[in-house]
Every structure is written in structure tokens, then in C-alpha cells.
Design a protein around this motif. Structure first.
Motif, PDB file in Angstrom:
ATOM      1  N   ALA A  26      83.687 -54.564 -59.895  1.00  0.00           N
ATOM      2  CA  ALA A  26      83.620 -53.193 -59.386  1.00  0.00           C
ATOM      3  C   ALA A  26      82.196 -52.663 -59.314  1.00  0.00           C
ATOM      4  O   ALA A  26      81.838 -51.960 -58.375  1.00  0.00           O
ATOM      5  N   ASN A  27      81.361 -52.995 -60.310  1.00  0.00           N
ATOM      6  CA  ASN A  27      80.024 -52.389 -60.400  1.00  0.00           C
ATOM      7  C   ASN A  27      78.864 -53.373 -60.334  1.00  0.00           C
ATOM      8  O   ASN A  27      77.717 -52.956 -60.429  1.00  0.00           O
ATOM      9  N   GLY A  28      79.140 -54.645 -60.207  1.00  0.00           N
ATOM     10  CA  GLY A  28      78.059 -55.628 -60.201  1.00  0.00           C
ATOM     11  C   GLY A  28      77.424 -55.719 -61.576  1.00  0.00           C
ATOM     12  O   GLY A  28      78.086 -55.564 -62.594  1.00  0.00           O
ATOM     13  N   TYR A  29      76.115 -55.958 -61.590  1.00  0.00           N
ATOM     14  CA  TYR A  29      75.399 -56.077 -62.866  1.00  0.00           C
ATOM     15  C   TYR A  29      75.169 -54.701 -63.465  1.00  0.00           C
ATOM     16  O   TYR A  29      74.656 -53.803 -62.806  1.00  0.00           O
ATOM     17  N   LEU A  30      75.560 -54.569 -64.712  1.00  0.00           N
ATOM     18  CA  LEU A  30      75.350 -53.332 -65.442  1.00  0.00           C
ATOM     19  C   LEU A  30      74.060 -53.478 -66.246  1.00  0.00           C
ATOM     20  O   LEU A  30      73.493 -54.553 -66.333  1.00  0.00           O
ATOM     21  N   GLY A  31      73.603 -52.450 -66.866  1.00  0.00           N
ATOM     22  CA  GLY A  31      72.297 -52.475 -67.517  1.00  0.00           C
ATOM     23  C   GLY A  31      72.185 -53.310 -68.773  1.00  0.00           C
ATOM     24  O   GLY A  31      71.118 -53.788 -69.092  1.00  0.00           O
ATOM     25  N   ASP A  32      73.287 -53.526 -69.490  1.00  0.00           N
ATOM     26  CA  ASP A  32      73.158 -54.194 -70.780  1.00  0.00           C
ATOM     27  C   ASP A  32      73.254 -55.716 -70.675  1.00  0.00           C
ATOM     28  O   ASP A  32      73.757 -56.258 -69.702  1.00  0.00           O
ATOM     29  N   GLU A  33      72.728 -56.358 -71.691  1.00  0.00           N
ATOM     30  CA  GLU A  33      72.721 -57.809 -71.783  1.00  0.00           C
ATOM     31  C   GLU A  33      73.191 -58.225 -73.170  1.00  0.00           C
ATOM     32  O   GLU A  33      73.150 -57.436 -74.109  1.00  0.00           O
ATOM     33  N   PHE A  34      73.593 -59.470 -73.281  1.00  0.00           N
ATOM     34  CA  PHE A  34      73.897 -60.051 -74.582  1.00  0.00           C
ATOM     35  C   PHE A  34      73.311 -61.460 -74.619  1.00  0.00           C
ATOM     36  O   PHE A  34      72.961 -62.022 -73.593  1.00  0.00           O
ATOM     37  N   GLU A  35      73.179 -62.002 -75.816  1.00  0.00           N
ATOM     38  CA  GLU A  35      72.507 -63.285 -76.006  1.00  0.00           C
ATOM     39  C   GLU A  35      73.494 -64.337 -76.504  1.00  0.00           C
ATOM     40  O   GLU A  35      74.336 -64.057 -77.365  1.00  0.00           O
ATOM     41  N   ILE A  36      73.356 -65.529 -75.974  1.00  0.00           N
ATOM     42  CA  ILE A  36      74.147 -66.654 -76.469  1.00  0.00           C
ATOM     43  C   ILE A  36      73.532 -67.095 -77.792  1.00  0.00           C
ATOM     44  O   ILE A  36      72.334 -67.366 -77.878  1.00  0.00           O
ATOM     45  N   HIS A  37      74.355 -67.144 -78.815  1.00  0.00           N
ATOM     46  CA  HIS A  37      73.894 -67.534 -80.145  1.00  0.00           C
ATOM     47  C   HIS A  37      74.128 -69.025 -80.387  1.00  0.00           C
ATOM     48  O   HIS A  37      73.262 -69.717 -80.927  1.00  0.00           O
ATOM     49  N   ALA A  38      75.299 -69.535 -79.999  1.00  0.00           N
ATOM     50  CA  ALA A  38      75.630 -70.949 -80.180  1.00  0.00           C
ATOM     51  C   ALA A  38      76.738 -71.325 -79.203  1.00  0.00           C
ATOM     52  O   ALA A  38      77.528 -70.482 -78.785  1.00  0.00           O
ATOM     53  N   VAL A  39      76.773 -72.618 -78.857  1.00  0.00           N
ATOM     54  CA  VAL A  39      77.786 -73.142 -77.953  1.00  0.00           C
ATOM     55  C   VAL A  39      78.359 -74.412 -78.573  1.00  0.00           C
ATOM     56  O   VAL A  39      77.598 -75.291 -78.990  1.00  0.00           O
ATOM     57  N   SER A  40      79.676 -74.488 -78.654  1.00  0.00           N
ATOM     58  CA  SER A  40      80.326 -75.702 -79.153  1.00  0.00           C
ATOM     59  C   SER A  40      81.554 -75.985 -78.296  1.00  0.00           C
ATOM     60  O   SER A  40      81.923 -75.164 -77.458  1.00  0.00           O
ATOM     61  N   ASP A  41      82.182 -77.117 -78.513  1.00  0.00           N
ATOM     62  CA  ASP A  41      83.364 -77.448 -77.723  1.00  0.00           C
ATOM     63  C   ASP A  41      84.512 -76.473 -77.986  1.00  0.00           C
ATOM     64  O   ASP A  41      85.402 -76.330 -77.163  1.00  0.00           O
ATOM     65  N   SER A  48      75.557 -59.454 -79.459  1.00  0.00           N
ATOM     66  CA  SER A  48      75.494 -58.300 -78.583  1.00  0.00           C
ATOM     67  C   SER A  48      74.894 -57.113 -79.329  1.00  0.00           C
ATOM     68  O   SER A  48      75.237 -56.895 -80.493  1.00  0.00           O
ATOM     69  N   PRO A  49      74.040 -56.344 -78.673  1.00  0.00           N
ATOM     70  CA  PRO A  49      73.477 -55.174 -79.347  1.00  0.00           C
ATOM     71  C   PRO A  49      74.541 -54.146 -79.728  1.00  0.00           C
ATOM     72  O   PRO A  49      74.321 -53.333 -80.610  1.00  0.00           O
ATOM     73  N   ASN A  50      75.712 -54.197 -79.088  1.00  0.00           N
ATOM     74  CA  ASN A  50      76.772 -53.231 -79.367  1.00  0.00           C
ATOM     75  C   ASN A  50      77.750 -53.690 -80.448  1.00  0.00           C
ATOM     76  O   ASN A  50      78.647 -52.946 -80.812  1.00  0.00           O
ATOM     77  N   ALA A  51      77.584 -54.912 -80.947  1.00  0.00           N
ATOM     78  CA  ALA A  51      78.500 -55.437 -81.958  1.00  0.00           C
ATOM     79  C   ALA A  51      77.762 -55.600 -83.283  1.00  0.00           C
ATOM     80  O   ALA A  51      76.584 -55.962 -83.309  1.00  0.00           O
ATOM     81  N   GLU A  52      78.451 -55.345 -84.367  1.00  0.00           N
ATOM     82  CA  GLU A  52      77.830 -55.449 -85.687  1.00  0.00           C
ATOM     83  C   GLU A  52      77.661 -56.892 -86.138  1.00  0.00           C
ATOM     84  O   GLU A  52      76.787 -57.186 -86.941  1.00  0.00           O
ATOM     85  N   THR A  53      78.522 -57.778 -85.649  1.00  0.00           N
ATOM     86  CA  THR A  53      78.456 -59.184 -86.042  1.00  0.00           C
ATOM     87  C   THR A  53      78.449 -60.062 -84.799  1.00  0.00           C
ATOM     88  O   THR A  53      78.765 -59.607 -83.689  1.00  0.00           O
TER      89      THR A  53
END
Length: 104
Positions: A26-41, A48-53
Motif C-alpha cells: 500500500a505505501n511502498g518503503y516506509l521510513g524505518d529499518e531493521f537489522e538482520i542479527h542472525a540467519v539459520s536454517d 528492530s529499534p521498536n522491539a525490546e529484544t
């Protein structure tokens, strides 16, 4: 592409410290971003800046979103419907879109 093939591409292309922009049809790219911490199978861990953990997004969450991807992108399936099925729609939608942009 099958989910198995998609997941293999995700494991190959998604790396810790990748920054992912929040995206919706609906809105395309929004202003916020989040970071990948780890990737596993089994899961992708997201910081995420909006999450405590750190959020652990299971492979099954991606499978749910991937199976509904065409419907979501075409507007036949509303994001609200998907949000009711998973609390990780923001992450799975944005990561799938990010991977698509890498392949373009």
C-alpha cells in the motif's frame, strides 16, 4: 519458485548486519529499518529499534507469507488478514521484498 528454493536463496543472500527497509504494497518503503542479527536454517533473527529484544522469526512464518505473496502483492489479500495470522508480517514481507530487489 518453490518455497524450498526461496529459502535456499534467503540463506545464501541474507547476512547478519544487513539493513532491511520496512515495505508494504500500500505505501511502498516506509521510513524505518531493521537489522538482520542472525540467519539459520530454522529462523531469521531480527533486531528492530521498536522491539525490546531480538525477534526470532521462524522459517514457518516465512513459508506462510511466501505462500500468500502473490495474493498480497496483487491486493487480493490484505495485510490485516496476514497480520492476524502472524505477528511477524512486517519482517517477513520486508525481507521477501528485499530479496526480490536483489534479484532484479
Amino acid at each position: 519458485m518453490s518455497f524450498k528454493t526461496f529459502w535456499a536463496k534467503l540463506l545464501t543472500n541474507l547476512k547478519p548486519r544487513d539493513m532491511i527497509k520496512n515495505w508494504t504494497t500500500a505505501n511502498g518503503y516506509l521510513g524505518d529499518e531493521f537489522e538482520i542479527h542472525a540467519v539459520s536454517d530454522a529462523a531469521v533473527q531480527v533486531e528492530s529499534p521498536n522491539a525490546e529484544t531480538i525477534q526470532r522469526v521462524a522459517k514457518s512464518e516465512f513459508e506462510l507469507m511466501y505462500s500468500n505473496w502473490e495474493g498480497y502483492c496483487s491486493g487480493r489479500i490484505q495485510r490485516q488478514v496476514l497480520r492476524d495470522q502472524t505477528r511477524f508480517s512486517k519482517y517477513t514481507i520486508s525481507i521477501i521484498k528485499h530479496l526480490e530487489s536483489l534479484q532484479a
